[in-house]
Design a protein around this motif. Structure first.
Motif, PDB file in Angstrom:
ATOM      1  N   UNK A   1       4.564   3.678 -24.557  1.00 38.36           N
ATOM      2  CA  UNK A   1       5.295   4.729 -25.280  1.00 38.36           C
ATOM      3  C   UNK A   1       6.799   4.478 -25.239  1.00 38.36           C
ATOM      4  N   UNK A   2       7.301   3.995 -24.118  1.00 38.37           N
ATOM      5  CA  UNK A   2       8.731   3.680 -24.022  1.00 38.37           C
ATOM      6  C   UNK A   2       9.067   2.491 -24.931  1.00 38.37           C
ATOM      7  N   UNK A   3       8.214   1.492 -24.922  1.00 41.78           N
ATOM      8  CA  UNK A   3       8.441   0.299 -25.746  1.00 41.78           C
ATOM      9  C   UNK A   3       8.480   0.648 -27.236  1.00 41.78           C
ATOM     10  N   UNK A   4       7.545   1.455 -27.677  1.00 37.87           N
ATOM     11  CA  UNK A   4       7.420   1.797 -29.102  1.00 37.87           C
ATOM     12  C   UNK A   4       8.012   3.167 -29.434  1.00 37.87           C
ATOM     13  N   UNK A   5       8.976   3.634 -28.664  1.00 34.37           N
ATOM     14  CA  UNK A   5       9.559   4.974 -28.834  1.00 34.37           C
ATOM     15  C   UNK A   5      10.074   5.226 -30.251  1.00 34.37           C
ATOM     16  N   UNK A   6      10.591   4.204 -30.918  1.00 33.16           N
ATOM     17  CA  UNK A   6      11.135   4.407 -32.271  1.00 33.16           C
ATOM     18  C   UNK A   6      10.058   4.774 -33.289  1.00 33.16           C
TER      19      UNK A   6
ATOM     20  N   UNK B   1       5.755   8.516 -36.222  1.00 36.28           N
ATOM     21  CA  UNK B   1       4.986   7.889 -37.306  1.00 36.28           C
ATOM     22  C   UNK B   1       3.496   8.136 -37.105  1.00 36.28           C
ATOM     23  N   UNK B   2       2.747   8.197 -38.186  1.00 32.38           N
ATOM     24  CA  UNK B   2       1.318   8.539 -38.085  1.00 32.38           C
ATOM     25  C   UNK B   2       0.483   7.515 -37.313  1.00 32.38           C
ATOM     26  N   UNK B   3       0.938   6.279 -37.215  1.00 28.51           N
ATOM     27  CA  UNK B   3       0.166   5.249 -36.521  1.00 28.51           C
ATOM     28  C   UNK B   3       0.483   5.144 -35.027  1.00 28.51           C
ATOM     29  N   UNK B   4       1.400   5.979 -34.521  1.00 29.14           N
ATOM     30  CA  UNK B   4       1.869   5.852 -33.136  1.00 29.14           C
ATOM     31  C   UNK B   4       0.725   5.908 -32.122  1.00 29.14           C
ATOM     32  N   UNK B   5      -0.135   6.914 -32.206  1.00 27.61           N
ATOM     33  CA  UNK B   5      -1.212   7.059 -31.212  1.00 27.61           C
ATOM     34  C   UNK B   5      -2.156   5.863 -31.225  1.00 27.61           C
ATOM     35  N   UNK B   6      -2.504   5.381 -32.416  1.00 25.40           N
ATOM     36  CA  UNK B   6      -3.401   4.223 -32.475  1.00 25.40           C
ATOM     37  C   UNK B   6      -2.700   2.958 -31.983  1.00 25.40           C
TER      38      UNK B   6
END
Length: 149
Positions: free
Chosen positions: A46-51, A55-60
């Motif tokens: 989550x920290x790595x992909x915080x940006x 976005x709708x694909x974040x959880x996947x």
């Protein structure tokens, strides 16, 4: 020399492409100054992909990157950030040129084999997320005289 963060994502590890990817990095002339295989935990992902949080694909994306082992690297060399992005190919493999990692091995964006930092700021941030200060090794490669003016 510029440093960038590179990750072989779980699909790349599962498909046995780690050696191929490292080979491409080294054949280009870059040096790998830190390398680790591990399972990225959810908080780190989550920290790595915080940006991408909104976005709708974040959880996947988080579920995918934590689904299996990945390989994290610090890659060093002149223009390492832009050249690594070129070696990886376009984020969407449909747009990735043949000869790039994604152009040769990926079909869908959600399983695109590799990640590389997109800027110096992102590289510093991502390296600090995945590696401690003393985890990289400073050394000279014997072929640097042939690579750099």
């Amino acid at each position: 020399m510029e440093e960038t963060y590179v990750m072989v994502k779980p699909d790349g590890v599962q498909r046995g492409l780690v050696g191929e990817i490292i080979s491409r990095i080294e054949r280009r002339g870059f040096k790998i100054v830190a390398l680790r295989m591990n399972f990225i935990d959810e908080d780190t992902a989550k920290e790595h992909y915080a940006e991408h949080k909104e976005k709708p694909f974040f959880d996947s994306l988080i579920a995918y990157v934590t689904s299996g082992p990945s390989v994290s690297m610090i890659v060093q060399g002149k223009n390492a950030i832009s050249i690594m992005r070129t070696i990886n190919g376009a984020t969407n493999p449909v747009d990735a040129s043949p000869g790039t990692i994604r152009g040769d091995f990926a079909i869908e964006t959600g399983r695109n084999i590799v990640h590389a930092s997109d800027s110096q700021e992102a590289a510093r941030r991502e390296i600090s997320i995945h590696f401690g200060e003393k985890e990289s090794v400073d050394y000279r490669k014997i072929d640097e005289v042939c690579l750099y003016e």
